[in-house]
Design a protein around this motif. Structure first.
Motif, PDB file in Angstrom:
ATOM      1  N   ILE A 118      35.102  39.834  15.472  1.00 56.82           N
ATOM      2  CA  ILE A 118      33.860  39.199  15.936  1.00 56.82           C
ATOM      3  C   ILE A 118      33.955  37.683  15.766  1.00 56.82           C
ATOM      4  N   CYS A 119      34.414  37.248  14.606  1.00 57.87           N
ATOM      5  CA  CYS A 119      34.544  35.812  14.351  1.00 57.87           C
ATOM      6  C   CYS A 119      35.559  35.171  15.291  1.00 57.87           C
ATOM      7  N   TYR A 120      36.658  35.857  15.521  1.00 59.71           N
ATOM      8  CA  TYR A 120      37.711  35.323  16.384  1.00 59.71           C
ATOM      9  C   TYR A 120      37.237  35.219  17.831  1.00 59.71           C
ATOM     10  N   ILE A 121      36.499  36.209  18.291  1.00 60.40           N
ATOM     11  CA  ILE A 121      35.964  36.179  19.658  1.00 60.40           C
ATOM     12  C   ILE A 121      34.968  35.031  19.802  1.00 60.40           C
ATOM     13  N   SER A 122      34.102  34.856  18.811  1.00 60.04           N
ATOM     14  CA  SER A 122      33.135  33.743  18.894  1.00 60.04           C
ATOM     15  C   SER A 122      33.851  32.404  18.838  1.00 60.04           C
ATOM     16  N   TYR A 123      34.924  32.311  18.057  1.00 56.87           N
ATOM     17  CA  TYR A 123      35.732  31.083  18.000  1.00 56.87           C
ATOM     18  C   TYR A 123      36.354  30.789  19.377  1.00 56.87           C
ATOM     19  N   LEU A 124      36.925  31.823  20.007  1.00 58.69           N
ATOM     20  CA  LEU A 124      37.542  31.633  21.326  1.00 58.69           C
ATOM     21  C   LEU A 124      36.485  31.239  22.368  1.00 58.69           C
ATOM     22  N   ASN A 125      35.293  31.817  22.291  1.00 59.70           N
ATOM     23  CA  ASN A 125      34.213  31.410  23.200  1.00 59.70           C
ATOM     24  C   ASN A 125      33.851  29.947  22.982  1.00 59.70           C
ATOM     25  N   HIS A 126      33.801  29.543  21.724  1.00 59.17           N
ATOM     26  CA  HIS A 126      33.482  28.151  21.406  1.00 59.17           C
ATOM     27  C   HIS A 126      34.557  27.201  21.971  1.00 59.17           C
TER      28      HIS A 126
END
Length: 130
Positions: A118-126
């Motif tokens: 979840i954190c990695y996906i939000s980081y990639l979106n950012h």
């Protein structure tokens, strides 16, 4: 065995007395040890018909419960469950390979893998938004 709806007249002509049908059944334990069955057991279609007749008076839920209580059903269910769990674990292993961690071979629990994903996906979106 007679159920509440059967009478002695329903028995085959050779066995008009209920005691004659089950006279040797008291010695089943002895017979099973020697490998010889003293009590007549229905075979093939007769056995299927006897089981079907026995189950007719049961509710749908009770029939399902009895079917699930068989060894064959339990074995098949255990096999399906084992395959499902293996696929589930393989999916987590594949997801784990995609996540960056230090050290890279660090053992993570399933919840840790999900939270890190979840954190990695939000980081990639950012990163894409910037």
């Amino acid at each position: 065995m007679l159920n509440s709806e059967q009478t002695e007249l329903d028995l085959p002509p050779a066995h008009s007395e209920p005691e004659s049908v089950f006279s040797d059944c008291g010695r089943v334990g002895i017979a099973e040890e020697s490998g010889v069955a003293l009590c007549p057991q229905p075979r093939g279609a007769e056995q299927a018909e006897a089981v079907k007749k026995d189950l007719q008076h049961l509710s749908r839920e009770e029939r399902r419960r009895r079917r699930r209580a068989t060894a064959k059903y339990r074995t098949a269910h255990a096999t399906r469950e084992r395959i499902r769990v293996e696929a589930f674990n393989m999916a987590f292993a594949e997801l784990r390979k995609l996540l960056p961690t230090l050290p890279p071979d660090k053992k993570l629990s399933k919840i840790e893998i999900l939270r890190l994903a979840i954190c990695y996906i939000s980081y990639l979106n950012h990163v894409l938004d910037v």
